[in-house]
Design an enzyme around this catalytic site. Structure first.
Site, PDB file in Angstrom:
ATOM      1  N   LYS A  48       3.755  -2.457  -6.781  1.00 17.81           N
ATOM      2  CA  LYS A  48       5.028  -2.775  -7.336  1.00 17.81           C
ATOM      3  C   LYS A  48       5.993  -3.003  -6.114  1.00 17.81           C
ATOM      4  O   LYS A  48       6.843  -3.588  -6.466  1.00 17.81           O
ATOM      5  CB  LYS A  48       5.610  -1.457  -7.561  1.00 17.81           C
ATOM      6  N   GLU A  97      13.232 -13.472 -17.391  1.00 14.81           N
ATOM      7  CA  GLU A  97      12.929 -12.060 -17.604  1.00 14.81           C
ATOM      8  C   GLU A  97      11.764 -12.068 -18.233  1.00 14.81           C
ATOM      9  O   GLU A  97      10.975 -11.922 -18.325  1.00 14.81           O
ATOM     10  CB  GLU A  97      14.033 -11.854 -17.373  1.00 14.81           C
ATOM     11  N   LYS A 107       8.503 -11.085 -17.773  1.00  9.70           N
ATOM     12  CA  LYS A 107       7.739  -9.288 -18.327  1.00  9.70           C
ATOM     13  C   LYS A 107       6.233 -10.143 -18.749  1.00  9.70           C
ATOM     14  O   LYS A 107       5.534  -9.236 -18.929  1.00  9.70           O
ATOM     15  CB  LYS A 107       8.819  -8.913 -19.778  1.00  9.70           C
ATOM     16  N   CYS A 116       0.772  -1.573   0.083  1.00  7.65           N
ATOM     17  CA  CYS A 116      -0.733   0.112  -0.004  1.00  7.65           C
ATOM     18  C   CYS A 116       0.214   1.435  -0.316  1.00  7.65           C
ATOM     19  O   CYS A 116       2.212   1.346  -0.091  1.00  7.65           O
ATOM     20  CB  CYS A 116      -0.920  -0.438   1.303  1.00  7.65           C
ATOM     21  N   ASN A 168       0.395   0.721   6.499  1.00  9.14           N
ATOM     22  CA  ASN A 168       1.294  -0.312   5.483  1.00  9.14           C
ATOM     23  C   ASN A 168       1.722  -1.454   6.006  1.00  9.14           C
ATOM     24  O   ASN A 168       2.547  -0.768   6.896  1.00  9.14           O
ATOM     25  CB  ASN A 168       1.752   0.394   4.611  1.00  9.14           C
ATOM     26  N   GLY A 169       1.495  -2.856   5.541  1.00 10.80           N
ATOM     27  CA  GLY A 169       2.351  -3.957   6.659  1.00 10.80           C
ATOM     28  C   GLY A 169       1.139  -4.620   7.021  1.00 10.80           C
ATOM     29  O   GLY A 169      -0.587  -4.501   6.642  1.00 10.80           O
ATOM     30  N   HIS A 223      12.781 -33.761 -21.611  1.00 13.00           N
ATOM     31  CA  HIS A 223      12.815 -34.925 -19.938  1.00 13.00           C
ATOM     32  C   HIS A 223      11.547 -34.082 -19.540  1.00 13.00           C
ATOM     33  O   HIS A 223      11.014 -35.188 -18.716  1.00 13.00           O
ATOM     34  CB  HIS A 223      13.658 -33.968 -19.128  1.00 13.00           C
ATOM     35  N   TRP A 232      -3.535  -2.399  -1.388  1.00 14.18           N
ATOM     36  CA  TRP A 232      -3.593  -3.782  -1.749  1.00 14.18           C
ATOM     37  C   TRP A 232      -3.280  -5.063  -1.128  1.00 14.18           C
ATOM     38  O   TRP A 232      -2.602  -4.500   0.232  1.00 14.18           O
ATOM     39  CB  TRP A 232      -1.517  -3.998  -2.611  1.00 14.18           C
ATOM     40  N   ARG A 268       1.861   1.383  -5.605  1.00 15.98           N
ATOM     41  CA  ARG A 268       1.849   0.672  -4.611  1.00 15.98           C
ATOM     42  C   ARG A 268       1.128  -0.120  -4.979  1.00 15.98           C
ATOM     43  O   ARG A 268       1.296  -1.358  -3.630  1.00 15.98           O
ATOM     44  CB  ARG A 268       2.612   1.995  -3.686  1.00 15.98           C
ATOM     45  N   GLU A 283       3.239 -11.298 -16.447  1.00 13.47           N
ATOM     46  CA  GLU A 283       3.311 -10.372 -15.763  1.00 13.47           C
ATOM     47  C   GLU A 283       2.062  -9.263 -16.229  1.00 13.47           C
ATOM     48  O   GLU A 283       1.202  -9.031 -15.744  1.00 13.47           O
ATOM     49  CB  GLU A 283       4.472  -9.510 -14.855  1.00 13.47           C
TER      50      GLU A 283
HETATM   51  O1  M6R Z   1      11.958  -4.534  -5.527  1.00 12.52           O
HETATM   52  P1  M6R Z   1      12.334  -5.641  -5.376  1.00 12.52           P
HETATM   53  O2  M6R Z   1      13.175  -5.631  -6.599  1.00 12.52           O
HETATM   54  O3  M6R Z   1      12.644  -6.206  -4.742  1.00 12.52           O
HETATM   55  O4  M6R Z   1      10.941  -6.410  -6.036  1.00 12.52           O
HETATM   56  C1  M6R Z   1      11.417  -8.009  -6.263  1.00 12.52           C
HETATM   57  C2  M6R Z   1      10.379  -8.516  -7.342  1.00 12.52           C
HETATM   58  O5  M6R Z   1       8.869  -8.226  -6.332  1.00 12.52           O
HETATM   59  C3  M6R Z   1      10.280  -7.777  -9.051  1.00 12.52           C
HETATM   60  O6  M6R Z   1      10.915  -7.309  -9.508  1.00 12.52           O
HETATM   61  C4  M6R Z   1       8.683  -8.349  -9.835  1.00 12.52           C
HETATM   62  O7  M6R Z   1       9.071  -9.128  -9.435  1.00 12.52           O
HETATM   63  C5  M6R Z   1       8.785  -7.436 -10.816  1.00 12.52           C
HETATM   64  N1  M6R Z   1       7.718  -6.571 -10.935  1.00 12.52           N
HETATM   65  C6  M6R Z   1       8.728  -7.201 -11.812  1.00 12.52           C
HETATM   66  O8  M6R Z   1       8.393  -7.427 -13.396  1.00 12.52           O
END
Ligand code: M6R
Length: 612
Positions: free
Chosen positions: A607, A484, A488, A2, A102-103, A507, A76, A27, A491
């Site tokens: 994020k 990666e 991407k 959040c 937040n938390g 396999h 969130w 966030r 996501e």
């Molecule tokens: O802020 P961080 O690099 O620790 O975040 C780690 C992951 O949450 C972050 O890389 C996430 O996988 C991204 N949304 C990917 O695009």
């Protein structure tokens, strides 16, 4: 997760809070709310399920709420589904205290049961409301908000950043933090709290970072900070060195596209100050040559894309350093009884510097005697402050939930650190060293060249966006890069996708390849190019449609087998993922665009992941 904000000043608070929340909406975005205190109306709370826009429309951009003191929240969900009642701020039973959080409060159930026995009535399912009610309970006893907050903090367990207002305090808001980020912003005739600098940068660049256990009292005249015993604390102020335009779209339709395009400059910022006269200079790290020589093992701990950077670095560092490198998901690290000791270098990678799993893993590594080196983007973040050494990636603010420029700068910074350590260990030859430095310095210009023409990728995206399952295959660095590319894509486009080591397909997974299945075959790692070609042939024989990625020098060869080919400039094998990942980011972006997805704020995500 959040985002929270608080304002105490002389302007109308609500529009300022909404503006700050909009900048932090990445966030969390399942509900939003504000609480404003006014002389005439007391505390007014407005909140709503859905995006911030719903709330903003409901209160006419803030015009409906009069008052110069307020707090705001974008959520969130953790405890309790996204809904109007579970949205923050939460208000105590009397309506006198409003709180944003937040938390996660871990012992909230036990406190809730206790308060229920005392007759307190709850309206939401959240752990946060429990804190608002507990606060009122203590405030009634001591009639002093600072004291009441101190008592509450001694009672609760978990992680928090709080913003609190009380109708008895006409111009003061109270903030507290533990394991969730919170900054203080010092304006002129107004002061702020926020989860992130981006929320206040329009009003001030002078900030301080709250530390765990601290409590702050914020008024228009100033900010007083106290430790957990309410003893005053002096905070060092810092000036943020970027301005509001860095956190705006600047004419791009999405932050993600803007951030992809910013990568050459971001890499330049990461690299330039760290290469002097052909040598890697890491002024900020205090690793002595003696310490480095005694490193027996290296751990890389991270989550998500940062973990994928670790995967690429494992291949590169083991070659450069001739030391074992273990890449561990931060969420697993704590629970696997890791073999860390004083000869372990533990590299922690995190864009936000606030990822709870990563922070917890870092603490565990320190507890076991490891030396920690953090690779972080957000200055002053918790991981940056707690690590033994920190290197910033200097990517600038990254707003899109899907990381791009932070990933790229992490990758190149890891290359620099690998080279630096390899040099200290004497495991890199003089020619190898010079060639890698030169290759790293050329990356921004090569990346700019490939970003100039994105037409092919747009075309491939329009051709393939309807697939419902996509495989990324590759070997060695291509495999790590494929992880990666696959993340991407899934996501932001919600297409199911897997990254597979090409050699592993046969396999089991090859049974999933059927006529028409899209396979993104990564063949940019030159030492294994021929093997990559064989794997393309293998999946083609099962009817797969193959989109391949390779280096420009092999484009024609690859085109003989694959259905479509994306080529990136040639560089040293170890640096190829820095160039190869860019078309994969763009492919994910344009596929998501074709599918009409909310690219910057994909569903269910946030994020900065500050919960376990
Ligand atoms: O802020 P961080 O690099 O620790 O975040 C780690 C992951 O949450 C972050 O890389 C996430 O996988 C991204 N949304 C990917 O695009």
């Amino acid at each position: 997760m959040c985002g929270i904000i608080g304002y105490s000043g002389r302007e109308q608070a609500a529009p300022i809070l909404l503006d700050g929340l909009e900048r932090m909406e990445y966030r969390g975005y399942d509900s939003a709310g504000v609480a404003i205190r006014s002389e005439t109306k007391g505390l007014q709370v407005k909140k709503s399920k859905g995006r911030l826009k719903v709330l903003s429309d409901m209160i006419h951009g803030g015009a409906d709420l009069e008052g110069t003191l307020g707090i705001g929240h974008t959520r969130w969900a953790t405890h309790g589904e996204p809904s109007d009642v579970n949205a923050h701020p939460h208000v105590s039973e009397s309506g006198n205290i409003a709180l944003v959080h937040n938390g996660i409060i871990e012992n909230y159930m036990e406190i809730k049961e206790h308060l229920i026995k005392l007759g307190v009535k709850f309206t939401s399912d959240t752990d946060s409301e429990v804190v608002a009610q507990l606060l009122e309970f203590h405030y009634r006893e001591c009639h002093n908000m600072l004291e009441a907050v101190g008592r509450v903090l001694r009672r609760i367990e978990g992680s928090y950043a709080f913003g609190i207002i009380c109708s008895d305090y006409p111009d003061a808001l109270i903030a507290a933090r533990k394991d969730s980020p919170l900054i203080l912003g010092y304006g002129k005739g107004c002061n702020f709290i926020a989860s992130d600098v981006t929320a206040v940068i329009k009003y001030t660049r002078e900030v301080a970072y709250m530390d765990d256990g601290e409590i702050a009292m914020v008024t228009p005249e100033g900010i007083d900070v106290f430790d957990s015993e309410l003893v005053p604390v002096e905070k060092a102020h810092r000036t943020v060195d970027w301005d509001v335009s860095a956190a705006e779209k600047g004419g791009y339709p999405h932050f993600m596209l803007k951030e992809i395009m910013e990568q050459p400059d971001a890499i330049r910022r990461t690299v330039s100050p760290r290469i002097r006269e052909g040598r890697v200079v890491l002024d900020d790290v205090k690793l002595t040559p003696e310490y480095v020589k005694n490193i027996s093992r290296i751990f890389v701990i991270a989550c998500g894309s940062s973990y994928h950077v670790g995967m690429v670095s494992k291949y590169n560092w083991e070659k450069l350093l001739r030391r074992p490198v273990e890449v561990v998901l931060a969420s697993e690290f704590r629970y696997c009884d890791p073999l860390v000791d004083e000869h372990s270098l533990v590299v922690v990678i995190s864009q936000s510097g606030e990822t709870l799993d990563t922070m917890a893993a870092m603490r565990e590594a320190k507890r076991r005697g490891g030396r920690t080196l953090a690779i972080v983007n957000v200055v002053g973040s918790s991981i940056a402050r707690e690590a033994d050494d920190v290197l910033y990636t200097w990517a600038g603010p990254e707003i899109a939930v899907a990381t791009t420029k932070a990933y790229s700068t992490q990758l190149v910074l890891m290359d620099l650190v690998g080279l630096y350590l390899g040099d200290l260990l004497g495991t890199v030859s003089a020619e190898g060293y010079a060639a890698i430095v030169e290759g790293i310095q050329r990356l921004p210009e090569q990346m700019s060249a490939s970003l100039k023409d994105t037409e092919d990728i747009k075309y491939f995206a329009s051709r393939y966006f309807n697939h419902d399952s996509i495989f990324f295959i590759g070997r060695n660095l291509d495999y790590a890069m494929g992880m990666e590319g696959s993340l991407k894509l899934k996501e932001i486009s919600y297409i199911h996708s897997e990254a597979y080591a090409s050699g592993e397909l046969k396999h089991g997974t090859i049974s999933l390849i059927e006529p028409g299945t899209l396979v993104v075959a990564l063949g940019s790692y030159m030492p294994l190019f021929d093997k990559a070609m064989s794997n393309v042939v293998e999946v083609k024989a099962r009817g797969a449609e193959v989109m391949a990625l390779t280096a420009a020098s092999r484009r024609e060869k690859m085109a003989k087998t694959a259905d479509s080919v994306i080529a990136v400039p040639d560089t040293l094998a170890m640096l190829q993922p820095s160039l190869g990942v860019v078309p994969l980011q763009l492919f994910a972006y344009y596929v998501a665009l074709q599918r009409g997805c909310d690219i910057d704020k994909p569903r269910n995500l946030a994020k900065s992941v500050t919960v376990e």
